[in-house]
Design an enzyme around this catalytic site. Sequence first.
Site, PDB file in Angstrom:
ATOM      1  N   ALA A 149       0.826  -1.204   0.000  1.00 34.20           N
ATOM      2  CA  ALA A 149       0.000   0.000   0.000  1.00 34.20           C
ATOM      3  C   ALA A 149       0.860   1.253   0.000  1.00 34.20           C
ATOM      4  O   ALA A 149       0.599   2.211  -0.734  1.00 34.20           O
ATOM      5  CB  ALA A 149      -0.944  -0.006   1.198  1.00 34.20           C
ATOM      6  N   TYR A 150       1.902   1.259   0.828  1.00 34.27           N
ATOM      7  CA  TYR A 150       2.811   2.416   0.846  1.00 34.27           C
ATOM      8  C   TYR A 150       3.466   2.605  -0.519  1.00 34.27           C
ATOM      9  O   TYR A 150       3.523   3.731  -1.035  1.00 34.27           O
ATOM     10  CB  TYR A 150       3.882   2.231   1.920  1.00 34.27           C
ATOM     11  N   CYS A 151       3.962   1.519  -1.099  1.00 37.42           N
ATOM     12  CA  CYS A 151       4.594   1.606  -2.420  1.00 37.42           C
ATOM     13  C   CYS A 151       3.616   2.163  -3.451  1.00 37.42           C
ATOM     14  O   CYS A 151       3.996   2.962  -4.314  1.00 37.42           O
ATOM     15  CB  CYS A 151       5.099   0.235  -2.862  1.00 37.42           C
ATOM     16  N   THR A 153       1.082   4.205  -2.886  1.00 40.83           N
ATOM     17  CA  THR A 153       0.887   5.647  -2.683  1.00 40.83           C
ATOM     18  C   THR A 153       2.061   6.436  -3.237  1.00 40.83           C
ATOM     19  O   THR A 153       1.885   7.509  -3.824  1.00 40.83           O
ATOM     20  CB  THR A 153       0.706   6.000  -1.194  1.00 40.83           C
ATOM     21  N   LYS A 154       3.261   5.918  -3.060  1.00 45.62           N
ATOM     22  CA  LYS A 154       4.432   6.657  -3.531  1.00 45.62           C
ATOM     23  C   LYS A 154       4.594   6.551  -5.050  1.00 45.62           C
ATOM     24  O   LYS A 154       5.085   7.489  -5.695  1.00 45.62           O
ATOM     25  CB  LYS A 154       5.690   6.165  -2.809  1.00 45.62           C
TER      26      LYS A 154
END
Length: 258
Positions: A149-151, A153-154
Amino acid sequence: METQGKVAIVTGGASGMGQIFARRLAAGGAKVAIFDVNQAGLDATAAESDNLTAFRCDISSLEDVETKVGQVAEQLGPVDILVHAAALMPAHLLSEHTHPDMERLFRINYFGTTYMNRAVLPSMTERGTGRILNFGSIAGIALVPKMGAYCATKAAVNAYTEVLQNEIRNTGVRAHLICPPAVNTPLVDQTIDTDSPGSIIESKEKGRLADPEKIVDAIFKGVAKDKDIIYPSEAKFLYYWRALAPKLWWKTVMNFEK
């Protein structure tokens, strides 16, 4: 980057690389508004210099962003520089990461970026001058397990900023995309405190995480060279590794999970 007499907003300014950026801009003569939700960190940082002013701002709220950016313009003057560093970086297996938590992550990491950029762009464009530094991440390119999920968003921030910088290239406003590797800041501690990838745990334990002061040094140098995309430290190596040898990349990062 010219800072004397400029007005800057730095998000995530209460800690980590945002705090380092705010201190350096203030030391260079800029009037710096620091945005964060960490009130104690805001107060402590603002107390360091008369050039630092604290604004508690939830960047996941469009209303709060527009209100606080308006207050900055009223109190300090039109915004010349935006350094958007605020983010969250939790780690969870995608099969276990709840929908509400993923939605919150996108509201902060991605939509927070669009809210901040859109809040400062009209004035910058009207004046034909301004500089935006958006912190994307090499994690949006060199993907790792437990941080899907973080990847994502980035990756979205990376794409947004690259398109933006080309759309506004002839307006006098410059946008820079910053893609750092894992840096030894409280943001990485969020990851380690959840379900961190083994590669990040090992890097932390062995002291291999990037030094935040050196990363900010590299960013200032990249901006001085007017680079569209800045890959500090080992980020460019990770970019090429993931692009040219994806199977080896995934074999390597998954080995840390065994």
